[in-house]
Design a protein around this motif. Structure first.
Motif, PDB file in Angstrom:
ATOM      1  N   ASP A 131      19.163 -10.702  -9.825  1.00  0.00           N
ATOM      2  CA  ASP A 131      19.120 -12.142 -10.059  1.00  0.00           C
ATOM      3  C   ASP A 131      17.862 -12.712  -9.410  1.00  0.00           C
ATOM      4  O   ASP A 131      17.624 -12.496  -8.225  1.00  0.00           O
ATOM      5  CB  ASP A 131      20.374 -12.770  -9.427  1.00  0.00           C
ATOM      6  CG  ASP A 131      20.733 -14.073 -10.107  1.00  0.00           C
ATOM      7  OD1 ASP A 131      19.833 -14.651 -10.759  1.00  0.00           O
ATOM      8  OD2 ASP A 131      21.884 -14.498  -9.997  1.00  0.00           O
ATOM      9  N   GLY A 132      17.055 -13.406 -10.208  1.00  0.00           N
ATOM     10  CA  GLY A 132      15.858 -14.028  -9.650  1.00  0.00           C
ATOM     11  C   GLY A 132      14.741 -13.047  -9.351  1.00  0.00           C
ATOM     12  O   GLY A 132      13.978 -13.225  -8.421  1.00  0.00           O
ATOM     13  N   VAL A 133      14.664 -11.981 -10.158  1.00  0.00           N
ATOM     14  CA  VAL A 133      13.618 -10.979  -9.940  1.00  0.00           C
ATOM     15  C   VAL A 133      12.637 -11.018 -11.107  1.00  0.00           C
ATOM     16  O   VAL A 133      13.038 -11.011 -12.266  1.00  0.00           O
ATOM     17  CB  VAL A 133      14.231  -9.566  -9.825  1.00  0.00           C
ATOM     18  CG1 VAL A 133      13.123  -8.534  -9.682  1.00  0.00           C
ATOM     19  CG2 VAL A 133      15.176  -9.498  -8.639  1.00  0.00           C
ATOM     20  N   SER A 134      11.350 -11.064 -10.784  1.00  0.00           N
ATOM     21  CA  SER A 134      10.329 -11.154 -11.826  1.00  0.00           C
ATOM     22  C   SER A 134      10.217  -9.844 -12.592  1.00  0.00           C
ATOM     23  O   SER A 134      10.223  -8.768 -12.011  1.00  0.00           O
ATOM     24  CB  SER A 134       8.982 -11.486 -11.195  1.00  0.00           C
ATOM     25  OG  SER A 134       7.958 -11.180 -12.103  1.00  0.00           O
ATOM     26  N   GLY A 135      10.117  -9.952 -13.907  1.00  0.00           N
ATOM     27  CA  GLY A 135       9.933  -8.776 -14.751  1.00  0.00           C
ATOM     28  C   GLY A 135       8.471  -8.462 -14.968  1.00  0.00           C
ATOM     29  O   GLY A 135       8.120  -7.565 -15.709  1.00  0.00           O
ATOM     30  N   LYS A 136       7.616  -9.279 -14.338  1.00  0.00           N
ATOM     31  CA  LYS A 136       6.189  -9.056 -14.514  1.00  0.00           C
ATOM     32  C   LYS A 136       5.582  -8.340 -13.329  1.00  0.00           C
ATOM     33  O   LYS A 136       4.542  -7.728 -13.438  1.00  0.00           O
ATOM     34  CB  LYS A 136       5.475 -10.408 -14.689  1.00  0.00           C
ATOM     35  CG  LYS A 136       5.629 -10.968 -16.073  1.00  0.00           C
ATOM     36  CD  LYS A 136       4.725 -12.143 -16.283  1.00  0.00           C
ATOM     37  CE  LYS A 136       5.367 -13.426 -15.826  1.00  0.00           C
ATOM     38  NZ  LYS A 136       4.563 -14.606 -16.124  1.00  0.00           N
ATOM     39  N   LYS A 137       6.247  -8.486 -12.177  1.00  0.00           N
ATOM     40  CA  LYS A 137       5.627  -7.977 -10.953  1.00  0.00           C
ATOM     41  C   LYS A 137       6.395  -6.832 -10.317  1.00  0.00           C
ATOM     42  O   LYS A 137       5.798  -5.876  -9.846  1.00  0.00           O
ATOM     43  CB  LYS A 137       5.503  -9.119  -9.933  1.00  0.00           C
ATOM     44  CG  LYS A 137       4.519 -10.179 -10.385  1.00  0.00           C
ATOM     45  CD  LYS A 137       4.588 -11.388  -9.475  1.00  0.00           C
ATOM     46  CE  LYS A 137       3.911 -12.584 -10.112  1.00  0.00           C
ATOM     47  NZ  LYS A 137       4.470 -13.834  -9.665  1.00  0.00           N
ATOM     48  N   VAL A 138       7.725  -6.949 -10.280  1.00  0.00           N
ATOM     49  CA  VAL A 138       8.489  -5.978  -9.491  1.00  0.00           C
ATOM     50  C   VAL A 138       8.889  -4.782 -10.349  1.00  0.00           C
ATOM     51  O   VAL A 138       9.561  -4.941 -11.364  1.00  0.00           O
ATOM     52  CB  VAL A 138       9.768  -6.642  -8.920  1.00  0.00           C
ATOM     53  CG1 VAL A 138      10.394  -5.748  -7.880  1.00  0.00           C
ATOM     54  CG2 VAL A 138       9.442  -8.006  -8.336  1.00  0.00           C
ATOM     55  N   PRO A 139       8.464  -3.573  -9.962  1.00  0.00           N
ATOM     56  CA  PRO A 139       8.870  -2.394 -10.718  1.00  0.00           C
ATOM     57  C   PRO A 139      10.386  -2.204 -10.660  1.00  0.00           C
ATOM     58  O   PRO A 139      11.024  -2.574  -9.671  1.00  0.00           O
ATOM     59  CB  PRO A 139       8.165  -1.233  -9.992  1.00  0.00           C
ATOM     60  CG  PRO A 139       7.149  -1.850  -9.125  1.00  0.00           C
ATOM     61  CD  PRO A 139       7.590  -3.247  -8.836  1.00  0.00           C
ATOM     62  N   PHE A 140      10.921  -1.627 -11.705  1.00  0.00           N
ATOM     63  CA  PHE A 140      12.359  -1.413 -11.833  1.00  0.00           C
ATOM     64  C   PHE A 140      12.941  -0.740 -10.592  1.00  0.00           C
ATOM     65  O   PHE A 140      13.936  -1.188 -10.040  1.00  0.00           O
ATOM     66  CB  PHE A 140      12.602  -0.546 -13.068  1.00  0.00           C
ATOM     67  CG  PHE A 140      14.042  -0.405 -13.450  1.00  0.00           C
ATOM     68  CD1 PHE A 140      14.702  -1.454 -14.058  1.00  0.00           C
ATOM     69  CD2 PHE A 140      14.728   0.766 -13.199  1.00  0.00           C
ATOM     70  CE1 PHE A 140      16.032  -1.331 -14.422  1.00  0.00           C
ATOM     71  CE2 PHE A 140      16.053   0.894 -13.557  1.00  0.00           C
ATOM     72  CZ  PHE A 140      16.707  -0.148 -14.170  1.00  0.00           C
ATOM     73  N   ALA A 141      12.270   0.319 -10.147  1.00  0.00           N
ATOM     74  CA  ALA A 141      12.792   1.102  -9.023  1.00  0.00           C
ATOM     75  C   ALA A 141      12.774   0.316  -7.718  1.00  0.00           C
ATOM     76  O   ALA A 141      13.452   0.675  -6.766  1.00  0.00           O
ATOM     77  CB  ALA A 141      11.999   2.395  -8.873  1.00  0.00           C
ATOM     78  N   LYS A 142      11.983  -0.776  -7.683  1.00  0.00           N
ATOM     79  CA  LYS A 142      11.872  -1.551  -6.447  1.00  0.00           C
ATOM     80  C   LYS A 142      12.856  -2.716  -6.422  1.00  0.00           C
ATOM     81  O   LYS A 142      12.937  -3.453  -5.454  1.00  0.00           O
ATOM     82  CB  LYS A 142      10.447  -2.097  -6.297  1.00  0.00           C
ATOM     83  CG  LYS A 142       9.404  -1.027  -6.091  1.00  0.00           C
ATOM     84  CD  LYS A 142       9.148  -0.779  -4.604  1.00  0.00           C
ATOM     85  CE  LYS A 142       8.365   0.491  -4.349  1.00  0.00           C
ATOM     86  NZ  LYS A 142       6.998   0.426  -4.874  1.00  0.00           N
ATOM     87  N   ARG A 143      13.585  -2.926  -7.529  1.00  0.00           N
ATOM     88  CA  ARG A 143      14.572  -4.005  -7.531  1.00  0.00           C
ATOM     89  C   ARG A 143      15.889  -3.443  -7.004  1.00  0.00           C
ATOM     90  O   ARG A 143      16.176  -2.273  -7.214  1.00  0.00           O
ATOM     91  CB  ARG A 143      14.796  -4.496  -8.961  1.00  0.00           C
ATOM     92  CG  ARG A 143      13.519  -4.933  -9.638  1.00  0.00           C
ATOM     93  CD  ARG A 143      13.788  -5.287 -11.085  1.00  0.00           C
ATOM     94  NE  ARG A 143      12.553  -5.290 -11.853  1.00  0.00           N
ATOM     95  CZ  ARG A 143      12.495  -5.099 -13.165  1.00  0.00           C
ATOM     96  NH1 ARG A 143      13.614  -4.892 -13.847  1.00  0.00           N
ATOM     97  NH2 ARG A 143      11.351  -5.112 -13.783  1.00  0.00           N
TER      98      ARG A 143
END
Ligand SMILES: [Zn+2]
Length: 519
Positions: free
Chosen positions: A73-85
């Motif tokens: 929730d509230g995580v950017s899809g442009k900056k944060v890699p999938f594995a880092k969420r």
């Protein structure tokens, strides 16, 4: 009531009689991981996570999955890699432990809004052994057509995110006017978070310097000199091509005149300085060293931007200019898009094959359904025999159990066939979509014009890897495209502006050295 044989399946009577409960489908429920994400920008359009969840739960019910939900929730899809969420990492962990059999999202853009991030995420998932699928966009990462489609969708997600940024800019501006007290991001050096979340001058000068830096490095000084914030003007929202920047006032540390003088001096210094212009290496990640297989990062040599292996000894590698590689790839991509016949033929061929598979599955399903219906008749006969007391309860139970077992057997076969049929139908649909998307890509290519950023986006969609080999001290590119024949050889001798190995500028890498030929 007429007790003669019946042709219509199912009787109301049989259901009234006690019979062993028929288990619903022997197939154990598939555990599917559902991933939902919403960024803080998208948050404004309310209930986005809820909508995604509702859709997935509906599908799970329909298709008989057990759903495991992972949410960011509230995580950017442009900056944060999938594995880092946090949700993404938990999902990957579950996948590695074999707890889920596949991963689905509402749409591909939930995975990410940068083609690179999407590809990385799907590779991570593939490494963890689970395929990925979008619930609303029909494609399958297991097929070449699906992967191509994925690439195109990834680029479209990126194009679209630019328009989202535009849309949300208005909202941000409004927020800037209403609530100028809210503080986000890193607090600039010299400032602190004060009362009511306002930016105040840090009473302890030099605090951050001692925490982060042992001494003042050039970039840090440069950043401070350039930042308008010290003159009392903080950028609340950056300027884009279409919107103006939004500023807000903060306490100034230096006078505006001092700030302007510093800018002027810096501009004057630039004329003399040989400072590196930061360059965006657009093909990063795509270029590999043919000799040691390392991914080559971009480097500057004299005034040129290009790629050059850090791991191989001098004489075994060459500097290849980015502009040259881009020109070759762009030409190939345009050629392919103008004439994608071979690919389309291959797709058509596989579509016919799966089309046949679909028909075969359909025919078998019809046959099995008839067989299945016969059981209803057998059951009703049995019930009538029992009512007529021509068989004992024990025999009745035995026979009923036998029929139930056979029923379940057939149910399982039908389930497998249904899946086969669905997969074939998906493949047919997919090939039609790829055809359409190739058209879209062609339009995008025409629109790209001379814009290098747009060109590279399209190139990256269609290119899997560029390996640089050196023969006779000249670079050769070995290009693997996502389309057509797997490999296209390009003789670098004619097309690449060849550079000799730049010995003079080569210094041993300071990065961790990995063994050549490794990986
Ligand atoms: Zn190398």
């Amino acid at each position: 009531m007429n007790l003669g044989p019946r042709t219509s399946p199912g009787t109301t009577r049989s259901s009234r009689l006690s019979r062993p409960p028929r288990r619903r489908g022997l197939v154990t429920k598939e555990v599917v991981a559902f991933y939902a994400r919403v960024s803080s920008d998208e948050q404004r359009e309310q209930h986005t996570i809820q909508t995604q969840l509702e859709y997935a739960r509906g599908r799970a019910k329909l298709d008989g999955w057990t759903l495991r939900e992972f949410i960011d929730d509230g995580v950017s899809g442009k900056k944060v890699p999938f594995a880092k969420r946090s949700g993404g990492a938990a999902l990957l962990e579950a996948a590695r432990r074999g707890e889920v059999s596949r991963v689905v999202t509402y749409r591909l853009d939930r995975v990410g809004r940068r083609a690179k991030l999407i590809h990385e995420a799907i590779e991570d998932l593939a490494r963890a052994g689970v395929p990925y699928a979008s619930l609303t966009e029909p494609f399958d990462t297991a097929t070449p057509a699906g992967r191509l489609f994925l690439g195109v969708l990834a680029v479209m997600a990126e194009f679209e995110s630019d328009s989202i940024a535009q849309r949300t800019s208005d909202g941000k501006k409004r927020a800037a006017g209403i609530d100028d007290r809210r503080l986000t991001g890193v607090i600039p050096y010299g400032y602190a978070r004060g009362e009511g979340q306002r930016l105040v001058i840090d009473p302890r000068p030099g605090k951050r310097k001692t925490v982060k830096l042992s001494r003042w490095e050039r970039p840090a000084v440069s950043r401070i000199l350039k930042s308008e914030i010290y003159a009392g003007r903080a950028v609340f929202f950056k300027r884009s091509k279409t919107t103006e920047a939004v500023y807000r006032n903060v306490p100034a540390i230096v006078a505006t005149a001092t700030y302007l003088a510093a800018r002027k001096a810096s501009a004057a210094n630039k004329k003399f300085g040989g400072a590196h212009r930061s360059h965006d290496y657009r093909l990063r990640g795509l270029i590999k060293c043919g000799r040691c297989k390392h991914t080559i990062t971009g480097r500057q040599w004299r005034t040129r931007q290009g790629y050059y292996c850090l791991y191989c000894p001098a004489g075994q590698k060459a500097f290849v200019e980015e502009a040259s590689i881009t020109a070759i790839l762009w030409r190939d991509v345009l050629e392919f898009l103008a004439e994608p016949d071979a690919t389309l033929r291959a797709i058509a061929r596989s579509a016919t094959e799966v089309g046949n598979a679909e028909e075969r599955a359909e025919a078998e399903l019809v046959a099995l359904a008839q067989k299945y219906a016969e059981f209803d008749f057998k059951e009703s006969q049995l019930v009538e025999m029992r009512l007529g007391k021509t068989i004992t309860p024990a025999i009745y139970d035995d026979k009923f159990r036998a029929i139930t077992a056979e029923r379940e057997q057939i149910q399982m076969q039908m389930q497998a066939l249904r899946e086969e049929r669905a997969a074939a139908a998906r493949a047919v649909e997919e090939s039609a979509i790829v055809r359409e998307l190739l058209g879209t890509l062609r339009t995008l290519a025409e629109k790209a014009g001379d814009d290098p950023a747009r060109r590279t986006q399209i190139i990256r969609t269609l290119t899997k890897e560029v390996a640089v080999y050196v023969t006779d001290r000249r670079p050769r590119l070995h290009v693997t495209y996502a389309f057509g024949q797997p490999q296209v050889r390009t003789d670098a001798r004619q097309r690449v502006a060849v550079e000799s190995t730049p010995r003079s500028t080569y210094r041993p890498p300071t990065v961790r050295r990995r063994a050549c030929g490794g990986r």
